[in-house]
Design an enzyme around this catalytic site. Structure first.
Site, PDB file in Angstrom:
ATOM      1  N   ARG A 129       0.870  -0.968  -0.171  1.00 30.93           N
ATOM      2  CA  ARG A 129       0.115  -0.026   0.033  1.00 30.93           C
ATOM      3  C   ARG A 129       0.850   1.245  -0.171  1.00 30.93           C
ATOM      4  O   ARG A 129       2.040   1.306   0.579  1.00 30.93           O
ATOM      5  CB  ARG A 129      -1.047   0.002   1.485  1.00 30.93           C
ATOM      6  CG  ARG A 129      -1.796   0.990   1.218  1.00 30.93           C
ATOM      7  CD  ARG A 129      -3.003   1.059   0.437  1.00 30.93           C
ATOM      8  NE  ARG A 129      -3.944   1.959   0.717  1.00 30.93           N
ATOM      9  CZ  ARG A 129      -5.127   2.087   0.011  1.00 30.93           C
ATOM     10  NH1 ARG A 129      -5.129   1.846  -1.255  1.00 30.93           N
ATOM     11  NH2 ARG A 129      -6.247   3.035   0.314  1.00 30.93           N
ATOM     12  N   THR A 418      -9.604   0.097  -9.941  1.00 29.96           N
ATOM     13  CA  THR A 418      -8.709  -0.833  -9.532  1.00 29.96           C
ATOM     14  C   THR A 418      -8.831  -2.136 -10.469  1.00 29.96           C
ATOM     15  O   THR A 418      -9.280  -2.204 -11.313  1.00 29.96           O
ATOM     16  CB  THR A 418      -9.190  -1.107  -7.932  1.00 29.96           C
ATOM     17  OG1 THR A 418      -9.031  -0.196  -7.242  1.00 29.96           O
ATOM     18  CG2 THR A 418      -8.389  -2.329  -7.463  1.00 29.96           C
ATOM     19  N   THR A 436      -3.769  -0.992  -7.385  1.00 31.30           N
ATOM     20  CA  THR A 436      -4.878  -0.079  -7.982  1.00 31.30           C
ATOM     21  C   THR A 436      -3.879   1.264  -7.678  1.00 31.30           C
ATOM     22  O   THR A 436      -2.793   1.398  -7.350  1.00 31.30           O
ATOM     23  CB  THR A 436      -5.858   0.202  -6.678  1.00 31.30           C
ATOM     24  OG1 THR A 436      -6.786   1.567  -6.861  1.00 31.30           O
ATOM     25  CG2 THR A 436      -5.030   0.600  -5.369  1.00 31.30           C
ATOM     26  N   GLU A 455      -3.938   8.231  -3.850  1.00 28.98           N
ATOM     27  CA  GLU A 455      -4.213   7.247  -2.578  1.00 28.98           C
ATOM     28  C   GLU A 455      -4.684   8.131  -1.312  1.00 28.98           C
ATOM     29  O   GLU A 455      -5.280   7.564  -0.574  1.00 28.98           O
ATOM     30  CB  GLU A 455      -3.180   6.027  -2.606  1.00 28.98           C
ATOM     31  CG  GLU A 455      -3.824   4.991  -2.148  1.00 28.98           C
ATOM     32  CD  GLU A 455      -4.587   4.265  -3.211  1.00 28.98           C
ATOM     33  OE1 GLU A 455      -5.979   4.210  -2.994  1.00 28.98           O
ATOM     34  OE2 GLU A 455      -4.335   3.995  -4.387  1.00 28.98           O
ATOM     35  N   ASP A 458      -8.051   8.477   0.178  1.00 30.12           N
ATOM     36  CA  ASP A 458      -8.634   7.304   0.904  1.00 30.12           C
ATOM     37  C   ASP A 458      -8.590   7.574   2.390  1.00 30.12           C
ATOM     38  O   ASP A 458      -9.123   6.995   3.331  1.00 30.12           O
ATOM     39  CB  ASP A 458      -8.100   6.002   0.615  1.00 30.12           C
ATOM     40  CG  ASP A 458      -8.584   5.393  -0.502  1.00 30.12           C
ATOM     41  OD1 ASP A 458      -9.355   5.984  -1.264  1.00 30.12           O
ATOM     42  OD2 ASP A 458      -8.143   4.149  -0.941  1.00 30.12           O
ATOM     43  N   SER A 482      -8.079   0.565   2.864  1.00 32.57           N
ATOM     44  CA  SER A 482      -8.484   0.424   1.670  1.00 32.57           C
ATOM     45  C   SER A 482      -9.578  -0.854   1.786  1.00 32.57           C
ATOM     46  O   SER A 482      -9.598  -1.476   3.076  1.00 32.57           O
ATOM     47  CB  SER A 482      -7.343  -0.207   1.222  1.00 32.57           C
ATOM     48  OG  SER A 482      -7.893  -1.082  -0.113  1.00 32.57           O
ATOM     49  N   SER A 483     -10.406  -0.867   0.738  1.00 30.30           N
ATOM     50  CA  SER A 483     -11.213  -2.064   0.668  1.00 30.30           C
ATOM     51  C   SER A 483     -10.874  -3.363   0.013  1.00 30.30           C
ATOM     52  O   SER A 483     -11.757  -4.264  -0.335  1.00 30.30           O
ATOM     53  CB  SER A 483     -12.798  -1.755   0.301  1.00 30.30           C
ATOM     54  OG  SER A 483     -13.276  -0.535   1.084  1.00 30.30           O
ATOM     55  N   GLY A 503     -13.594  -2.188  -7.385  1.00 30.39           N
ATOM     56  CA  GLY A 503     -14.875  -1.804  -7.242  1.00 30.39           C
ATOM     57  C   GLY A 503     -15.160  -0.835  -5.913  1.00 30.39           C
ATOM     58  O   GLY A 503     -16.157  -0.740  -5.475  1.00 30.39           O
ATOM     59  N   GLY A 504     -14.146  -0.046  -5.500  1.00 24.15           N
ATOM     60  CA  GLY A 504     -14.095   0.865  -4.306  1.00 24.15           C
ATOM     61  C   GLY A 504     -14.582   0.001  -3.108  1.00 24.15           C
ATOM     62  O   GLY A 504     -14.338  -1.296  -2.889  1.00 24.15           O
TER      63      GLY A 504
END
Length: 597
Positions: A129, A418, A436, A455, A458, A482-483, A503-504
């Site tokens: 990340r 993503t 992503t 990023e 987020d 993050s999801s 897909g967020g």
């Protein structure tokens, strides 16, 4: 450089969707599906496209790769066919995705990776990340009055750019599990960048829909709008700068990305972005590290559902949802049952309430990670589902906490641009990686042929709510929540399903639905991916337009839900593993395929 053509050679879709606004986060979601093209493709790719169009899985005995673009999948397949590992194939796939699907992922972004090792039986998760620059402050996304910036005022430009993690993650995975020569894994991507690749319908449509923001910065504008005209489906697009960047990384490793001329250009681009400069510095790139994290695993139907822990909320929220459903017989209810959707929707709402309160980068904030998935805690939360109607409201629970801290509910937005890669190699190793740059085209800043992420948006733009700190607030060096939910499902210690999606924040619902469809409702992996979406995060039940799911509107409204019919453009890529071999599924809502041997 661009060369006009009139035929796009990959048939890439069997379903068409259009996006409609719902919330502020959805109103600008650039999620349109691919149109069907025409032309010549290899027999293997054509067979994969035909299988997807027919709703049938691709079958294989030895290895398989599923990802978001046929050119990237072919690159990974060549690596696997030559004896490479799943980690080797991932490097090849990601390098091509950054070229042909730049709006979704690439060198300027980040990723989470889940690895099952066939030799040891262990599940390892790697956190690639992005990190907040050391000079970033918690109020970075607030105006002079302390109010949050409008989302795109924060996104477009250098302010939103975090330290990229993808190149380091690619190299770390190869160092641990690779067998092939590192440099050779970039051959396909370099060749396609030098010789040109055909612009897909999805890329063309997203460029056309994003002209205003893409045109703000000269390098980005010149690449996507050569001569002032947007690239179009079927055009051949050359990216010599990207080829040169890949050659450097292939020869010198990811260190050449984080120090030296590439790093200098990244920092310069961020800090001099017109109108919205950022604070990324050379030190941020130089000290970046991939982190190994403990996998989060939750038992569901005699399976272990394993994924990425904090700073991802994916495995925890998927796991909480499934854990609450363990005591309910979804198999008996069936996929077309409004009661099944009630249970799934309200379990998801309860999990999202906990997500908003507790989940963030655990390096910075104490998190009740084990408490959130403790079976006794989930059983107690599951009792809330025992009624007959939708829950009138939900609130975070009180999981067992290692530290007695009080957090306020998060207020961040997460956008759905993503990509996901699923791979199983000939040795039985399995890889699930979601990758992503956050919003479509990220910060819109292009440097050396790749786009930089946005990023940092987020994070919660607010730091506190009513004087109580928000766990996912921005802090120097912190990784935003993050999801992304790369997942490997195991039974008796052996993988049976590799899955993930873009897909967020709806990623969590897409992955949960696919697992339930496969384990509870007995659907094969392609049928599970195809199954219409039903997602409830914050109270409104999203049902996928143009599908049988939308026919549940009246029944769900009768149960007390507010319902919205809308496009739900996932990008699921899944591989099931059984005694009869491998089965691959690719989402008909996007351009990807599965290939195997």
């Amino acid at each position: 450089m661009i060369i006009r053509k009139f035929i796009y050679p990959l048939v890439i879709g069997c379903m068409a969707y259009s996006a409609h606004a719902q919330e502020a986060a959805d109103a600008v979601e650039p999620e349109t599906a691919a149109e069907t093209g025409a032309g010549q493709v290899s027999p293997a790719v054509q067979a994969a496209l035909d299988a997807k169009a027919a709703g049938q899985p691709v079958e294989a005995d030895t290895w398989m790769v599923a990802a978001a673009n046929p050119l990237a999948v072919e690159a990974g397949a060549r690596v696997l066919e030559a004896g490479g590992s799943a980690a080797d194939a991932m490097v090849a796939v990601q390098a091509v995705l950054g070229l042909v699907e730049p709006q979704s992922s690439g060198l300027g972004g980040g990723a989470f990776l889940v690895w099952y090792d066939a030799a040891s039986g262990e599940v390892t998760t790697l956190d690639g990340r992005e990190t907040a620059p050391l000079a970033a402050t918690p109020t970075l996304f607030q105006d002079e009055n302390g109010e949050p910036l409008a989302f795109f005022d924060a996104v477009v430009g250098g302010r939103s750019v975090g330290t990229p993690g993808t190149p380091a993650l690619m190299e770390e995975a190869h160092r641990r599990w690779g067998r092939a020569d590192w440099a050779g894994l970039f051959d396909d991507a370099i060749r396609l960048a030098d010789e040109g690749f055909e612009v897909s319908p999805r890329l063309a449509s997203m460029v056309a829909g994003g002209e205003e923001r893409l045109s703000r910065f000269a390098p980005t504008r010149d690449y996507f709008f050569p001569g002032g005209q947007a690239i179009a489906e079927g055009d051949t697009l050359i990216n010599a700068a990207y080829a040169d960047t890949l050659r450097t990384i292939a020869a010198l490793g990811s260190e050449a990305f984080y120090t030296g001329p590439i790093a200098e250009d990244i920092v310069k681009t961020v800090r001099t972005a017109p109108g919205n400069p950022g604070v990324l510095a050379p030190i941020d790139l130089a000290i970046y590290q991939v982190r190994e994290r403990p996998a989060v695993c939750v038992e569901y139907r005699d399976h272990d559902v394993c994924g990425m822990g904090p700073p991802s909320s994916g495995a925890l929220t998927v796991g909480q949802t499934l854990g609450m459903l363990n005591s309910y017989d979804l198999a008996a209810l069936g996929a077309d049952s409004a009661e099944a959707l009630r249970l799934i929707g309200d379990a998801s709402r309860l999990a999202f309430a906990d997500r908003g309160r507790y989940m963030a980068d655990s390096d910075f904030v104490p998190m009740p990670t084990q408490g959130l998935v403790d079976p006794d805690y989930l059983s107690g939360r599951a009792e809330l589902l025992s009624g007959d109607d939708a829950l009138p409201e939900v609130a975070p629970g009180e999981p067992e906490f290692d530290h007695a801290l009080n957090w306020a509910d998060d207020q961040s937005i997460e956008f759905p641009s993503t990509s996901h890669i699923s791979i199983v190699d000939a040795e039985g190793n399995a890889l699930s990686m979601t990758t992503t740059i956050e919003n479509g085209f990220g910060s819109r800043l292009m440097v050396r042929g790749f786009l930089l992420n946005n990023e940092l948006t987020d994070f919660s733009f607010r730091t506190h709510a009513d004087g109580v700190p928000i766990a996912n607030r921005l802090e120097p060096g912190k990784r935003p929540r993050s999801s992304m939910s790369p997942t490997i499902v195991l039974r008796d210690g052996e993988p049976v399903l590799v899955v993930g999606s873009p897909g967020g924040s709806r990623i969590i619902g897409y992955v949960t639905k696919t697992i339930i469809a496969h384990l509870d409702w007995g659907l094969d992996v392609q049928q599970a991916v195809d199954l219409p979406h039903f997602v409830n995060r914050f109270g409104t039940y999203d049902l996928e337009q143009g599908t049988p799911a939308a026919e549940q509107q009246a029944a769900l409204e009768g149960l007390g839900f507010q319902v919205n019919i809308r496009a739900l453009t996932s990008g699921l890529h899944a591989i099931s593993i059984g005694e009869d071999g491998l089965r691959g599924g690719a989402d008909p809502r996007r351009e990807g395929i599965a290939l195997g041997q």
